[in-house]
Design a protein around this motif. Structure first.
Motif, PDB file in Angstrom:
ATOM      1  N   ASP A 198       0.834  -1.207   0.000  1.00  0.00           N
ATOM      2  CA  ASP A 198       0.000   0.000   0.000  1.00  0.00           C
ATOM      3  C   ASP A 198       0.867   1.255   0.000  1.00  0.00           C
ATOM      4  N   VAL A 199       2.021   1.134   0.616  1.00  0.00           N
ATOM      5  CA  VAL A 199       2.921   2.283   0.688  1.00  0.00           C
ATOM      6  C   VAL A 199       4.363   1.761   0.745  1.00  0.00           C
ATOM      7  N   LYS A 204       2.369   7.083  -3.376  1.00  0.00           N
ATOM      8  CA  LYS A 204       2.567   5.756  -2.815  1.00  0.00           C
ATOM      9  C   LYS A 204       4.001   5.519  -2.328  1.00  0.00           C
TER      10      LYS A 204
END
Ligand code: SF4
Length: 332
Positions: A74-75, A105
């Motif tokens: 997700d990151v 991101k």
């Protein structure tokens, strides 16, 4: 390198994870800091309840985002570099099979060093022959350049911190020395490793004193010596009948247009020319090909490494010298 030598900004990292509601987090660290990767991952995982995946691939610069990892987290936190203004994605922006989180991101954590630069700058002073130096550093030490400038003034040396195309004045990358293009007699580089000072001497054409704040070691790089080595590599490529044009597949090093153009030029000059895509340029990988010389369109910072390869590896500009399209004096 030790974790305590750098500011990992872990509170900021954890805050960003929580704000973004991330559940899976990617970490990318330079090779020299892989030893502390598990400590960083454990702390983040414990304090945020997230699943953390560490990139085990090499990581040379901000242009070297692990895009495969980026696609499944997700990151992604990329430690040790500032955002690369020239980043181009090899894979494109679409994240297949996963919803794209809104906004950014990949986050860059610069890893500022807390090490005192004073001892090594004082040690470097007797090595500086001229009165005016261009003062540059990697991002880890760029915040200390003002202090170094004041210190040098005490010793009667005028330091110039040049404007940069990068995030900070005085900052250098292995592929961007814009901050060193100042009116000076020589360069003082603050940072570790040989890549930056060797590249500075080679491309700026001035003597470089490299001062490493971690080891307090001083090293000198002479432009003429480095240029002579490059000239010998060009000379070795003059008889090549076949050439491999290397396309760097790491994010941000991908330059297909340049590779295609170089191949066309080579064919026009009667050479057999092939396009070779690879992540990392290693001698053993090149030796397998029945090719006389190679041209690198990926990261330029390793030119110094290639000097020792059995087969010549040239930059695009050096290859144009071989093709008779520009003169040696044009590039250096
Ligand atoms: S292209 Fe090379 S020198 Fe430039 S940022 Fe990437 S790894 Fe560093």
């Amino acid at each position: 390198m030790e974790k305590k030598s750098y500011d990992f900004e872990l509170e900021k990292v954890k805050k960003l994870i929580k704000e973004r509601g991330a559940r899976r987090v990617g970490l990318q660290l330079p090779d020299g800091l892989k030893t502390v990767a598990t400590d960083v991952a454990a702390e983040i995982s414990k304090d945020t309840g997230t699943e953390v995946i560490i990139s085990g691939n090499s990581c040379y610069g901000a242009c070297d985002i692990d895009e495969k990892l980026e696609r499944i987290v997700d990151v992604l936190f990329h430690f040790g570099h500032t955002e690369n203004p020239f980043r181009k994605s090899v894979y494109g922006k679409t994240l297949r099979g996963k919803p794209v989180l809104k906004g950014k991101k990949v986050f860059f954590i610069e890893l500022r060093s807390g090490v005192d630069i004073k001892p090594v700058v004082e040690k470097a002073v007797p090595e500086i022959k001229g009165d005016t130096v261009g003062l540059v550093a990697t991002v880890q030490h760029v915040h200390a350049l003002k202090e170094a400038e004041i210190l040098l003034a005490h010793f009667g040396k005028k330091a110039i911190i040049g404007k940069s195309r990068l995030k900070y004045d005085g900052q250098v990358l292995g592929c961007d020395f814009s901050s060193a293009m100042v009116p000076c007699e020589e360069i003082l580089f603050i940072g570790s490793g040989a890549f930056h000072p060797a590249g500075l001497a080679l491309y700026i054409g001035k003597r470089v004193t490299a001062a490493d704040p971690f080891t307090t070691q001083i090293s000198i790089y002479e432009a003429e010596e480095l240029r002579k080595k490059r000239y010998l590599v060009i000379e070795r490529a003059l008889d090549a009948k076949s050439v491999g044009i290397i396309i760097g597949m790491k994010s941000g090093q991908f330059n297909l247009g340049e590779a295609l153009a170089l191949r066309r030029k080579a064919i026009e000059k009667g050479l057999n020319a092939y396009l070779i895509a690879m992540d990392e340029i290693k001698e053993e990988k090149l030796l397998g090909f029945k090719i006389d010389a190679f041209v690198n369109t990926a990261c330029p910072r390793v030119a110094e490494d290639f000097v020792h390869f059995k087969k010549p590896v040239l930059s695009a500009e050096e290859f144009e010298v071989v093709l008779g399209e520009r003169s040696w004096e044009d590039i250096f």
